[in-house]
Design a protein around this motif. Structure first.
Motif, PDB file in Angstrom:
ATOM      1  N   GLN A 196      40.341  70.194  28.320  1.00  8.05           N
ATOM      2  CA  GLN A 196      41.687  70.772  28.322  1.00  8.05           C
ATOM      3  C   GLN A 196      42.575  70.170  29.407  1.00  8.05           C
ATOM      4  O   GLN A 196      43.732  70.583  29.571  1.00  8.05           O
ATOM      5  CB  GLN A 196      41.604  72.296  28.518  1.00  8.05           C
ATOM      6  N   ALA A 197      42.075  69.206  30.140  1.00 10.47           N
ATOM      7  CA  ALA A 197      42.844  68.616  31.240  1.00 10.47           C
ATOM      8  C   ALA A 197      44.075  67.873  30.726  1.00 10.47           C
ATOM      9  O   ALA A 197      44.096  67.408  29.579  1.00 10.47           O
ATOM     10  CB  ALA A 197      41.958  67.651  32.031  1.00 10.47           C
ATOM     11  N   PRO A 198      45.090  67.752  31.574  1.00  9.33           N
ATOM     12  CA  PRO A 198      46.250  66.938  31.195  1.00  9.33           C
ATOM     13  C   PRO A 198      45.872  65.463  31.231  1.00  9.33           C
ATOM     14  O   PRO A 198      44.987  65.053  31.982  1.00  9.33           O
ATOM     15  CB  PRO A 198      47.275  67.274  32.283  1.00  9.33           C
ATOM     16  N   MET A 200      46.446  60.557  26.226  1.00  8.38           N
ATOM     17  CA  MET A 200      45.477  59.556  25.776  1.00  8.38           C
ATOM     18  C   MET A 200      44.039  60.059  25.838  1.00  8.38           C
ATOM     19  O   MET A 200      43.163  59.478  25.218  1.00  8.38           O
ATOM     20  CB  MET A 200      45.624  58.274  26.599  1.00  8.38           C
ATOM     21  N   GLN A 201      43.783  61.119  26.609  1.00  4.83           N
ATOM     22  CA  GLN A 201      42.441  61.708  26.699  1.00  4.83           C
ATOM     23  C   GLN A 201      41.380  60.628  26.927  1.00  4.83           C
ATOM     24  O   GLN A 201      40.490  60.420  26.094  1.00  4.83           O
ATOM     25  CB  GLN A 201      42.137  62.500  25.423  1.00  4.83           C
ATOM     26  N   PRO A 202      41.427  59.954  28.075  1.00  2.28           N
ATOM     27  CA  PRO A 202      40.564  58.790  28.300  1.00  2.28           C
ATOM     28  C   PRO A 202      39.139  59.134  28.685  1.00  2.28           C
ATOM     29  O   PRO A 202      38.296  58.248  28.827  1.00  2.28           O
ATOM     30  CB  PRO A 202      41.270  58.078  29.460  1.00  2.28           C
ATOM     31  N   ALA A 245      46.945  52.008  25.252  1.00  2.00           N
ATOM     32  CA  ALA A 245      47.720  53.189  25.674  1.00  2.00           C
ATOM     33  C   ALA A 245      48.667  52.781  26.795  1.00  2.00           C
ATOM     34  O   ALA A 245      48.256  52.609  27.936  1.00  2.00           O
ATOM     35  CB  ALA A 245      46.785  54.299  26.136  1.00  2.00           C
ATOM     36  N   VAL A 246      49.940  52.595  26.477  1.00  4.82           N
ATOM     37  CA  VAL A 246      50.915  52.153  27.483  1.00  4.82           C
ATOM     38  C   VAL A 246      51.875  53.269  27.893  1.00  4.82           C
ATOM     39  O   VAL A 246      52.596  53.136  28.882  1.00  4.82           O
ATOM     40  CB  VAL A 246      51.726  50.936  26.983  1.00  4.82           C
ATOM     41  N   MET A 296      46.693  55.352  35.809  1.00 10.97           N
ATOM     42  CA  MET A 296      46.900  56.756  35.475  1.00 10.97           C
ATOM     43  C   MET A 296      45.834  57.287  34.521  1.00 10.97           C
ATOM     44  O   MET A 296      45.655  58.503  34.390  1.00 10.97           O
ATOM     45  CB  MET A 296      48.292  56.964  34.876  1.00 10.97           C
ATOM     46  N   ASP A 297      45.112  56.387  33.850  1.00  9.86           N
ATOM     47  CA  ASP A 297      43.988  56.873  33.041  1.00  9.86           C
ATOM     48  C   ASP A 297      42.889  57.423  33.934  1.00  9.86           C
ATOM     49  O   ASP A 297      42.260  58.443  33.615  1.00  9.86           O
ATOM     50  CB  ASP A 297      43.461  55.777  32.113  1.00  9.86           C
TER      51      ASP A 297
END
Length: 219
Positions: A46-48, A53-55, A118-119, A128-129
């Motif tokens: 559930q994290a932002p 992109m949910q890496p 994912a840009v 940021m990933d």
């Protein structure tokens, strides 16, 4: 007061989890119930994440042989880190830095492959990933504390060696070894503070206003 505010008891519980979360190294061998582990992993999910992109990818280590190999990788890096610390080498070697062989569950938190696609939010800040994965780990950590379970984040390993060991695809990256388990007690303070390795810095030394090193006024 905002209408969206939680009740006093609910707010107290959130802040308690934040302040009592600890990077645990000492564990009991008791197993973690599958429904509890499921809740913890769902909390992590559930994290932002930047660009949604949910890496995050979590690899659960259920093989004792593989757990032993991971422990050996960490031990190698522990010795290398001690050498790099020079005059603090002996002091560092006395610290317990992981609980891989003791905890109930070992997870390897990793970044997915093909992240270059994912840009959104990453064009100028590609790391940021990793920040998104860190948010997932923190969610897991706080949920574990609320469930009465300890968690330890281990970063003493060579990423490429762990990646090969886990047969991870090109472009992916292991970022953390997570130890989860029951504990006899939680440390009263962060373990490294208890062991006098370091102290928590005062917040007012880290909070600036408008410009770097411009001390902020009263909050």
């Amino acid at each position: 007061m905002t209408e969206h505010r939680y009740s006093e008891a609910e707010r107290a519980a959130v802040y308690r989890a934040i302040y009592e979360r600890r990077d645990m190294r000492h564990f009991l061998p008791d197993p973690i119930a599958s429904d509890v582990l499921g809740r913890l992993l769902d909390a992590a999910h559930q994290a932002p994440s930047v660009g949604f992109m949910q890496p995050w990818r979590f690899i659960r280590i259920t093989s004792n042989a593989l757990r032993g190999q991971i422990h050996a990788l960490v031990e190698q890096e522990r010795v290398r880190t001690a050498k790099a610390l020079h005059e603090r080498e002996d002091e560092f070697m006395k610290l317990k830095v992981e609980g891989i062989l003791d905890c109930a569950v070992v997870l390897v938190a990793s970044l997915c492959d093909q992240r270059e696609k994912a840009v959104f939010g990453r064009r100028t800040m590609p790391d940021m990933d990793l920040a998104s994965l860190a948010c997932a780990i923190q969610n897991l950590w706080l949920a574990a504390r609320a469930e009465g379970l300890g968690m330890g984040w281990v970063s003493l390993f060579e990423p490429e060696e762990l990646k090969r060991l886990l047969a991870m695809p090109e472009g992916s990256r292991p970022a953390a070894i997570l130890c989860l388990g029951h504990v006899e007690r939680f440390y009263e303070k962060p373990m490294l503070e208890q062991e006098r390795w370091a102290e928590r810095m005062p917040l007012d030394e880290l909070l600036f206003e408008n410009r770097w090193n411009s001390r902020a006024g009263d909050i």
